[in-house]
Design an enzyme around this catalytic site. Structure first.
Site, PDB file in Angstrom:
ATOM      1  N   ASN A  42      89.376  12.082  24.762  1.00 26.55           N
ATOM      2  CA  ASN A  42      90.402  11.259  25.300  1.00 26.55           C
ATOM      3  C   ASN A  42      90.216   9.984  24.684  1.00 26.55           C
ATOM      4  O   ASN A  42      88.946   9.627  24.576  1.00 26.55           O
ATOM      5  CB  ASN A  42      90.358  11.389  26.746  1.00 26.55           C
ATOM      6  N   ARG A  86      91.538  18.853  25.760  1.00 24.21           N
ATOM      7  CA  ARG A  86      90.216  19.013  25.195  1.00 24.21           C
ATOM      8  C   ARG A  86      89.727  20.414  25.007  1.00 24.21           C
ATOM      9  O   ARG A  86      89.216  20.905  23.969  1.00 24.21           O
ATOM     10  CB  ARG A  86      89.244  17.863  25.469  1.00 24.21           C
TER      11      ARG A  86
END
Length: 110
Positions: A47, A29
């Site tokens: 996520n 990320r």
């Protein structure tokens, strides 16, 4: 006039993404956020509880959006292993909303 055309044209070209493989717990990320910011894109990444990473991106020029797609599909973070990446089209309205926020953020898992 031409400038306005370019920005209007790019508004409808936002996309959603989901990346499969070893993409959680490997700073995926954070690296996605960094790459998107380098490319001048707005959006988000998080996520999922399915073990994937998903998000949306908009803005920039066509080649910058394509570069983020390539990065998500073929590069990723150094410790990630990407098995697949799926891209979807998002609405022009959704693209506009992302552009108005004007940043690319990491969201909490959903």
């Amino acid at each position: 006039q031409e400038m306005a055309m370019t920005s209007i044209e790019s508004v409808g070209d936002g996309f959603g993404f989901e990346v499969f493989g070893r993409v959680q717990g490997v700073f995926f990320r954070k690296y996605t956020q960094r790459r998107a910011q380098e490319l001048g894109l707005s959006g988000w990444v998080r996520n999922t509880n399915r073990g994937t990473v998903e998000g949306e991106a908009a803005g920039g020029r066509a080649h910058e959006r394509e570069e983020l797609k390539r990065w998500l599909r073929d590069v990723g973070s150094p410790r990630s292993h990407i098995d697949d990446a799926i891209f979807t089209t998002i609405s022009e309205q959704r693209s506009k909303e992302l552009l108005q926020k004007g940043s690319f953020v990491v969201l909490r898992t959903r």
